[in-house]
Scaffold this motif. Structure first.
Motif, PDB file in Angstrom:
ATOM      1  N   PHE A 161       1.014  -1.348  -0.036  1.00 46.62           N
ATOM      2  CA  PHE A 161      -0.069   0.065  -0.012  1.00 46.62           C
ATOM      3  C   PHE A 161       0.823   1.259   0.144  1.00 46.62           C
ATOM      4  N   LEU A 181       1.733   1.664  -3.460  1.00 46.57           N
ATOM      5  CA  LEU A 181       0.462   2.113  -4.397  1.00 46.57           C
ATOM      6  C   LEU A 181       0.445   3.706  -4.126  1.00 46.57           C
ATOM      7  N   THR A 201       3.355   5.584  -5.913  1.00 47.03           N
ATOM      8  CA  THR A 201       3.484   4.999  -7.364  1.00 47.03           C
ATOM      9  C   THR A 201       4.916   4.499  -7.377  1.00 47.03           C
ATOM     10  N   ILE A 228       5.898  -1.943  -4.449  1.00 48.27           N
ATOM     11  CA  ILE A 228       4.809  -2.777  -4.689  1.00 48.27           C
ATOM     12  C   ILE A 228       5.395  -4.293  -4.743  1.00 48.27           C
TER      13      ILE A 228
END
Lengths: 384, 251
Positions: free
Chosen positions: A340, A343, A346, A351
């Motif tokens: 998370f 995410l 980005t 991730i």
């Protein structure tokens, strides 16, 4: 063309196509999108040549249908070529780029990895190795991957840099993830086994229990985690001393409880199904010998039903390893934390740092549990 | 009306009210909301979230059904038999991949939004359908197959008129499992900004508002239960019709 393995032909076609896809990406820093680099542009031909040759040889060895050992060797050669290109390609790409540059494997690498791994799996399934051989192979693969990671050969990759900058957090998250997945499995087994045995003997309990457990299963996982937060913060306020043993609204406890509740249905349902596997004649014989119901349970019904019970635990373990990622959303820790965070920022490699260990853990657990299930299956059934 | 019929009607009515008139439930959820906080999710209409949630599930399950049944037909023909172990391996491994991990891994390639969710739901839906389709297509009564061959049906006709209709109830069991899993898993799609009912739950998690969590959870749970129920009814009806047909053929 009778001597060709049809899957081998498919692998060769897919593998050849994947060789032309971007193999790695080179990005100026951690966040920006990178540019894809084809295999032959990674480094000088004398460096990439041997790697590409190994992979082509591997794809070619995968073709003959009648020789599974040759196909296994081909898959191993292909994987070796893949690692060679990844390690040497990363260092040569970094040498020509700036200080903050990051290199990551791209679509071509992942695709080839899948092709060679499936080639290995397909050839192995033709040999149908027994449980001991499969366990040996699993240990060998883990040892090889572990050695590769330990050697530092991959330390140039972006995901390794993400790891290096949060080593301690990674170890904490690993322990937490394992604790959540295996702890809830244990709790579900401790609660579910007696529940299953009792409802096997008592039809009324069975009729009352199964709908409740099925209902728990329909609650979406996200909501289950969310509902546990107020329940537990209420509990920690009401029960004296609850807070001292770690029961609190956020963190480990709600995630653990949610996973345990989710696991009850598969455990109880499989205990019930397992206890039903004992043939009526066998039970009759046991009764005839004068066994009490406790003896019948522990000496006949449970041993005969063990494989079914274990496959229930396999479902639960794999499911909980995956669902434990969601704990990252409610401060429960585990690999979900990285997923998370990644995410939100980005940052694709962060991730990966959360997702790859989760996938690996789930795969290894599934294979190990399958081996256990097979080991506990009575020999006469296995030979059929 | 039977008792199960009444429960079903009540669930449908409750679900419709929750989706179309969420404000009716303010007094129900109010005790769970933080003091002074919002009780009912208002950043998007529940109806549009529900439609987009179900749309994603329908699209992914539809694709998974097409691919899984197609693959199962392929590997149960003599020409495709060599791919049977491989396709088993792939669908088995696919199932061990955690949905959240698949979602997260698909984000760098497909960006945020519906794309990664579709991929994850599709991959997750394959295994149950594929397994049941193989089971259905490979356990057909040999006498029926022999008769179909005897009356001169071509391979293609046998597949379309005999094998698929006979295997349909079994395949439907797989589809039902897969759709129900997808309805629950789609909520996780909202962590990568897909428009699903998970949005309501996540908003609740982020603002520690249990009212939102319950609201989203109850709606998704009801959808799952009702879709499961509807597909079970369809399955029973089909099995009954098939049973009557074969009984009629025997008479």
């Amino acid at each position: 063309m009778a001597g060709l393995s049809p899957p081998g032909v498919l692998f060769a076609v897919l593998g050849l196509a994947a060789i032309f896809a971007p193999f790695m990406t080179l990005a100026a820093n951690r966040i920006v999108a990178g540019e894809g680099r084809a295999l032959w542009t990674l480094a000088a031909p004398q460096i990439t040549g041997p790697g590409i040759a190994l992979m082509l040889l591997g794809l070619a060895l995968g073709l003959p249908a009648a020789r599974p050992f040759l196909r296994i060797a081909g898959a191993a050669l292909g994987l070796a070529g893949l690692v060679w290109l990844l390690v040497l390609g990363a260092s040569s790409l970094l040498a020509e780029a700036g200080d903050y540059a990051r290199v990551s494997p791209a679509a071509g690498f992942w695709f080839l990895l899948v092709v060679f791994a499936l080639m290995m799996a397909d050839a192995l399934s033709a040999l149908s190795p027994g449980p001991a051989a499969r366990a040996g192979l699993l240990v060998l693969v883990i040892a090889l991957v572990g050695a590769l990671l330990w050697s530092g050969a991959l330390s140039n990759l972006s995901i390794a840099q993400e790891f290096a900058s949060r080593k301690n957090a990674f170890y904490t998250a690993s322990l937490r993830h394992l604790g959540l997945a295996f702890g809830s499995l244990l709790a579900a087994a401790v609660i579910g086994l007696p529940l299953g045995v009792l409802s096997h003997r008592n039809a009324g309990l069975r009729r009352a229990l199964l709908p409740v457990l099925s209902f728990l299963q329909t609650i979406p996982s996200l909501a289950m985690f969310g509902i546990m937060i107020p329940v537990l913060s209420w509990l920690s306020g009401v029960i004296p001393g609850a807070r001292a043993i770690g029961i609190a609204g956020i963190g480990f406890a709600p995630a653990f409880l949610a996973l345990t509740l989710y696991s009850l249905l598969p455990v109880v349902a499989n205990v019930l199904a397992g206890l039903r596997t004992a043939p009526a004649a066998t039970l009759e014989a046991a009764r005839g010998m004068g066994m009490t119901w406790r003896q019948r349970l522990t000496r006949v019904e449970l041993p005969l039903g063990l494989p079914v019970v274990l496959s229930g635990l396999r479902i639960v373990l794999v499911q909980n390893i995956g669902l434990a990622v969601i704990a990252g959303l409610i401060g429960g820790g585990g690999y979900g934390t990285f997923v998370f965070q990644g995410l939100n920022q980005t940052a694709g490699d962060l991730i990966l740092l959360g997702a790859l260990p989760t996938v690996a853990l789930a795969l290894v657990s599934a294979i190990a549990m399958d081996i256990l299930v097979e080991l506990t299956t009575p020999r006469t059934e296995r030979e059929e | 009306m039977s008792r199960s019929g009444m429960i079903r009607a009540a669930c449908v009515a409750l679900l419709l009210a929750l989706v179309l008139r969420p404000h009716w439930f303010t007094p129900v959820f109010a005790p769970f909301a933080p003091a002074g906080g919002p009780v009912i999710y208002e950043r998007a209409s529940i109806l549009s979230l529900s439609l987009s949630h179900l749309g994603l599930v329908a699209l992914a399950s539809g694709l998974a059904t097409l691919v899984a049944v197609g693959l199962a037909i392929l590997v149960t023909r003599p020409a495709g038999a060599a791919f049977l172990p491989l396709s088993r391996t792939i669908t088995n491994i696919g199932q061990t991949f955690p949905p959240v991990a698949v979602l997260a891994l698909a984000v760098p390639a497909l960006g945020f939004g519906a794309g990664p969710t579709l991929v994850a739901l599709f991959l997750y839906g394959l295994l149950p359908i594929f397994e049941t389709a193989i089971a259905g297509l490979s356990t057909l009564p040999p006498a029926t197959m022999e008769a179909a061959r005897g009356i001169g049906l071509t391979r293609w006709q046998r597949l379309i008129r005999v094998e698929l209709p006979l295997a349909l109830p079994v395949i439907l069991t797989g589809i039902r499992l897969s759709v129900v899993i997808a309805i629950g898993t789609a909520t996780v799609g909202s962590t990568v900004a897909a428009r699903t009912l998970g949005e309501v739950i996540i908003a609740g998690l982020l603002t520690s508002n249990t009212a939102f969590v319950l609201q989203g959870g109850v709606i998704v749970g009801l959808f799952a239960v009702l879709v499961y129920d509807a597909l079970s009814l369809l399955e029973t009806a089909l099995t009954r019709r098939l049973g009557r047909q074969s009984a009629g053929a025997e008479a």
